[in-house]
Design a protein around this motif. Structure first.
Motif, PDB file in Angstrom:
ATOM      1  N   ASP A   1       0.621  -1.138  -0.056  1.00 41.64           N
ATOM      2  CA  ASP A   1      -0.112   0.064  -0.034  1.00 41.64           C
ATOM      3  C   ASP A   1       0.720   1.453   0.062  1.00 41.64           C
ATOM      4  O   ASP A   1       0.607   2.248  -0.435  1.00 41.64           O
ATOM      5  CB  ASP A   1      -0.944  -0.055   1.245  1.00 41.64           C
ATOM      6  CG  ASP A   1      -0.320  -0.536   2.542  1.00 41.64           C
ATOM      7  OD1 ASP A   1      -0.636   0.394   3.569  1.00 41.64           O
ATOM      8  OD2 ASP A   1       0.460  -1.068   2.445  1.00 41.64           O
ATOM      9  N   TYR A   2       2.075   1.293   0.642  1.00 38.48           N
ATOM     10  CA  TYR A   2       2.901   2.442   0.724  1.00 38.48           C
ATOM     11  C   TYR A   2       3.250   2.783  -0.552  1.00 38.48           C
ATOM     12  O   TYR A   2       3.234   3.984  -1.139  1.00 38.48           O
ATOM     13  CB  TYR A   2       3.996   2.162   1.676  1.00 38.48           C
ATOM     14  CG  TYR A   2       4.924   3.333   1.539  1.00 38.48           C
ATOM     15  CD1 TYR A   2       4.875   4.570   2.313  1.00 38.48           C
ATOM     16  CD2 TYR A   2       6.201   3.189   0.991  1.00 38.48           C
ATOM     17  CE1 TYR A   2       5.774   5.605   2.314  1.00 38.48           C
ATOM     18  CE2 TYR A   2       7.224   4.193   0.766  1.00 38.48           C
ATOM     19  CZ  TYR A   2       6.953   5.376   1.491  1.00 38.48           C
ATOM     20  OH  TYR A   2       7.838   6.495   1.584  1.00 38.48           O
ATOM     21  N   VAL A   3       3.716   1.774  -1.543  1.00 40.11           N
ATOM     22  CA  VAL A   3       4.156   1.684  -3.107  1.00 40.11           C
ATOM     23  C   VAL A   3       3.018   2.660  -3.797  1.00 40.11           C
ATOM     24  O   VAL A   3       3.444   3.480  -4.497  1.00 40.11           O
ATOM     25  CB  VAL A   3       4.872   0.529  -3.550  1.00 40.11           C
ATOM     26  CG1 VAL A   3       4.982   0.710  -4.910  1.00 40.11           C
ATOM     27  CG2 VAL A   3       5.989   0.189  -2.790  1.00 40.11           C
ATOM     28  N   LEU A   4       1.942   1.774  -3.603  1.00 37.38           N
ATOM     29  CA  LEU A   4       0.712   2.456  -4.240  1.00 37.38           C
ATOM     30  C   LEU A   4       0.529   3.807  -3.930  1.00 37.38           C
ATOM     31  O   LEU A   4      -0.105   4.509  -4.664  1.00 37.38           O
ATOM     32  CB  LEU A   4      -0.639   1.422  -4.221  1.00 37.38           C
ATOM     33  CG  LEU A   4      -0.528  -0.025  -4.517  1.00 37.38           C
ATOM     34  CD1 LEU A   4      -1.731  -1.010  -3.839  1.00 37.38           C
ATOM     35  CD2 LEU A   4       0.156   0.021  -5.988  1.00 37.38           C
ATOM     36  N   GLU A   5       0.291   4.317  -2.667  1.00 34.05           N
ATOM     37  CA  GLU A   5       0.209   5.563  -2.258  1.00 34.05           C
ATOM     38  C   GLU A   5       1.487   6.418  -2.686  1.00 34.05           C
ATOM     39  O   GLU A   5       0.797   7.697  -3.428  1.00 34.05           O
ATOM     40  CB  GLU A   5       0.502   5.858  -0.709  1.00 34.05           C
ATOM     41  CG  GLU A   5      -0.742   5.155  -0.032  1.00 34.05           C
ATOM     42  CD  GLU A   5      -0.575   5.222   1.528  1.00 34.05           C
ATOM     43  OE1 GLU A   5       0.536   5.624   1.864  1.00 34.05           O
ATOM     44  OE2 GLU A   5      -1.403   4.668   2.216  1.00 34.05           O
ATOM     45  N   ILE A   6       2.532   6.399  -3.237  1.00 29.61           N
ATOM     46  CA  ILE A   6       3.284   7.117  -3.373  1.00 29.61           C
ATOM     47  C   ILE A   6       3.320   7.209  -5.125  1.00 29.61           C
ATOM     48  O   ILE A   6       3.782   8.202  -5.682  1.00 29.61           O
ATOM     49  CB  ILE A   6       4.952   6.925  -3.386  1.00 29.61           C
ATOM     50  CG1 ILE A   6       5.226   5.527  -3.732  1.00 29.61           C
ATOM     51  CG2 ILE A   6       5.157   6.949  -1.620  1.00 29.61           C
ATOM     52  CD1 ILE A   6       6.670   5.049  -3.404  1.00 29.61           C
ATOM     53  N   ASN A   7       2.721   6.197  -5.663  1.00 33.54           N
ATOM     54  CA  ASN A   7       2.334   6.526  -7.101  1.00 33.54           C
ATOM     55  C   ASN A   7       0.898   6.892  -7.576  1.00 33.54           C
ATOM     56  O   ASN A   7       0.566   6.701  -8.631  1.00 33.54           O
ATOM     57  CB  ASN A   7       2.481   4.833  -7.792  1.00 33.54           C
ATOM     58  CG  ASN A   7       3.912   4.655  -7.861  1.00 33.54           C
ATOM     59  OD1 ASN A   7       4.552   5.000  -8.785  1.00 33.54           O
ATOM     60  ND2 ASN A   7       4.603   3.848  -6.963  1.00 33.54           N
TER      61      ASN A   7
END
Length: 699
Positions: free
Chosen positions: A479-485
């Motif tokens: 979810d962190y990767v998806l947030e920054i993207n």
């Protein structure tokens, strides 16, 4: 008669079995039985010392099977041989009985085992008390044989140094098993009890000053410890080795399930944070190699001054006995075969001791000791050993590979036969296991993958300012990767809204579909490292889900996997009736053709746990990113890789350390390396002391 339960049962059963054979066969076996078992015991020691340390850096099943059989058989064969010896001793021993009694102390040496393997699994360490009882019993049996065969003949006295070597070896093994047991290992790492500042004395001073009308205000001062700096040495190449040993001594607490302080976190981060990805992984590899030695070998005894002295004692004992036997014994007094067996045992003992010393000087323990010496001779030996390391023996500290398992490849095979009765169920399970082995492969952990993992962990570590932030990042699984993207809303359902095993299946199917879809549009050479890395991570996490489910949080991963396989096989079988599906690329393209306008969960409900067509939905959503502004094929694969790294890290820090320790005997797992690397960079639930020691002072 002092014999172990196993040996006694064997001797009784032997009598019953031998009644079946003709008298001639029984007589022949009675003559050769002891000689065969004694030589077999020596052969098993050779197998153990050669293969004992190989499983640390190999994943080959045949190595583990051979070692397992030798480990279980070695003690049993030596015990049975001692039982036969004790049974054969008469009141007035003749020459043949005298020379066979000379073999008894060699069996004690064999029961002590080689330096390269003391425990096959961690559970063997917990049985140290049983081995201690075995030590008492078997030494008693050997002493009984010695007394029954006692004469003034020189051969009786030649057995004494071998008895010393056998007792030392067996005692070492028992002590090492005790030291590596869970309770003892944990107790050895506990600091001395600390009652803290004297509260009673402080209150006495406080009340005294208060009674005198003096100022009684006080303040609490938090100690700020300085960062530890690993001292330099005369050999620059050994810096990583010294840093690894320093971190190993601190983070053994992880394997003992002890809490860690912020001081340890600061020291670890100050060492690892400024390393390159390759150096950081190399440090972790050295540490895990040392941990394997502590848990499964005699390292905790051998690599000490006492251990070196004991190894010298055992070697000189065997050597002196061989020289004395060759010079002082009249070979014509004994049968040739018994003389040859005696020579074989003596020479074998010396060869095994010599080979053990050779292995000892090739280890990181010896290199570390040499690198600490401040003289040119030690430096010379260090450089000789490190320069010739590849030529003499493997310098691998783990397998350096990761398992690969692709769900779609497995499902392309024919449907398994239906289960009927108990026998058919058994045959089905055997076939299923063989099929799984067929589709399990290994792949070398690439430099690109190491850099990708280290880069993400390093970036997160830089943004953490408190223990809460570290714990928060430990709970992220894509979810962190998806947030920054800026696409968390679109893909949240595939990471945080489902369990980990469900998320692995979804992203595994989606990664395969995206990979082979791009492969259809591009040439093989145009696929960059991101695509290959993402595919490797996807297959690795599926391998963990199917082959190592105990390394993941508890869930219904295997049920989801089986349901997903069942749905995939059904779909492929139906498609084969109209379209040829011969390879995985065609299978993935066929899956992408399925209409997913209605959610699969709305159609299937909760009856099936299959994630196949949910993965198709995810794959189509990922493919659609390429049509958006500022997106492209490269950025899409970069995000997929980062999501997989975050899932990998989440699974790594959720796995218990005793499970990680078990995998060290199977060649190690990438999951274990990542977990230890995360701990070095501050990501661990065991960091629970958030400030230094407090001292109260009067103002």
């Amino acid at each position: 008669m002092l014999v172990s339960a196993g040996g006694g049962l064997f001797l009784m059963e032997r009598r019953r079995v031998m009644q079946i054979f003709p008298e001639r066969v029984r007589k022949l076996w009675n003559v050769w039985e002891l000689r065969v078992t004694v030589v077999l015991s020596l052969c098993l020691q050779v197998v153990l010392i050669i293969f004992g340390n190989r499983r640390k850096f190999t994943t080959r099943n045949w190595v583990r099977v051979v070692l397992w059989m030798a480990y279980l058989s070695a003690d049993w064969i030596a015990t049975v041989s001692l039982g036969i010896l004790s049974q054969n001793q008469g009141d007035s021993p003749d020459a043949n009985a005298l020379i066979t009694a000379f073999w008894a102390p060699f069996l004690l040496v064999h029961l002590g085992g080689p330096d390269t393997v003391t425990a096959y699994s961690l559970e063997d360490n917990e049985l140290w008390l049983r081995h201690f009882l075995g030590l008492i019993v078997q030494v008693g049996v050997a002493f009984y044989i010695f007394l029954r065969s006692w004469t003034t003949h020189v051969l009786t006295f030649l057995a004494l140094p071998i008895y010393v070597a056998g007792i030392v070896k067996y005692g070492e093994r028992t002590w090492v098993l005790r030291s590596a047991s869970n309770e003892q290992f944990r107790d050895s790492l506990l600091p001395p009890p600390d009652p803290g500042p004297d509260y009673v004395k402080f209150m006495e001073v406080y009340n005294s000053r208060k009674a005198q009308g003096l100022d009684v205000s006080y303040q609490t001062v938090i100690e700020t410890p300085e960062l530890h700096v690993v001292k330099g040495n005369t050999i620059p190449e050994a810096k990583l080795l010294h840093e690894a040993f320093f971190l190993f001594n601190m983070l053994k607490r992880l394997f003992a399930s002890l809490i860690l302080s912020f001081k340890i976190r600061q020291d670890c981060m100050s060492i690892v944070k400024f390393k390159s990805a390759l150096d950081a992984f190399r440090i972790v590899e050295i540490e895990l190699g040392l941990m394997y030695d502590v848990l499964y070998t005699k390292a905790s005894v051998v690599y000490t001054r006492l251990g070196a002295f004991l190894r010298l004692v055992t070697f000189l004992s065997s050597l002196s006995a061989l020289v004395a036997f060759w010079v002082m014994i009249d070979k014509h007094d004994y049968s040739k075969i018994d003389t040859y067996v005696s020579y074989l045992l003596l020479v074998g003992a010396i060869v095994l001791e010599t080979y053990a010393v050779f292995l000892l000087i090739r280890t990181d323990w010896c290199l570390f000791w040499l690198s600490k010496q401040k003289n040119s001779l030690a430096t010379f030996f260090y450089r000789v050993l490190t320069s010739s390391r590849l030529a003499l023996i493997s310098n691998k500290r783990w397998s350096e590979s990761m398992g690969q398992f692709n769900l779609i490849s497995v499902c392309l095979k024919d449907n398994p036969p239906p289960k009927h009765d108990l026998a058919m169920n058994f045959l089905f399970s055997i076939r299923e296991m063989i099929e799984r082995y067929r589709y399990k492969t290994l792949e070398i952990v690439s430099i690109q993958l190491k850099e990708l993992v280290f880069k993400q962990l390093h970036s997160k570590s830089n943004t953490c300012q408190s223990s809460e932030n570290f714990k928060k990042f430990c709970s992220r699984r894509g979810d962190y990767v998806l947030e920054i993207n800026n696409c968390i809303d679109e893909f949240r359902w595939s990471v945080t809204d489902v369990e980990l095993d469900h998320s692995i299946l979804l992203w595994h199917v989606a990664t395969n579909l995206c990979y082979y879809s791009d492969l259809q549009r591009l040439k093989e050479g145009d696929l960059d490292s991101k695509r290959k890395t993402g595919k490797s991570l996807s297959d690795y996490m599926m391998y963990i889900l199917v082959w190592r489910p105990f390394m993941l949080p508890k869930g219904i991963g295997l049920t989801r996997y089986r349901d997903t396989c069942a749905e995939a096989r059904r779909y492929f079988d139906k498609r084969r009736e109209s379209i040829a599906i011969d390879n995985i690329s065609q299978a993935c393209m066929a899956l992408l053709e399925v209409s997913t306008e209605i959610s699969p969960s709305a159609v299937k409900g909760d009856r099936s746990k299959s994630a196949l067509f949910d993965g198709c939905v995810l794959a189509k959503s990922l493919q659609s990113l390429e049509t958006k502004e500022w997106w492209g094929r490269e950025r899409k694969w970069e995000m997929i890789c980062d999501v997989w790294v975050e899932i990998l890290c989440y699974a790594a820090c959720r796995c218990e350390w005793n499970v990680h320790a078990q995998q060290l005997r199977r060649g190690g797992e990438l999951l274990t390396l990542v977990s230890l690397l995360m701990a070095h960079l501050g990501f661990s639930e065991q960091y629970q002391i958030s400030q230094g020691h407090a001292t109260v002072k009067f103002k």
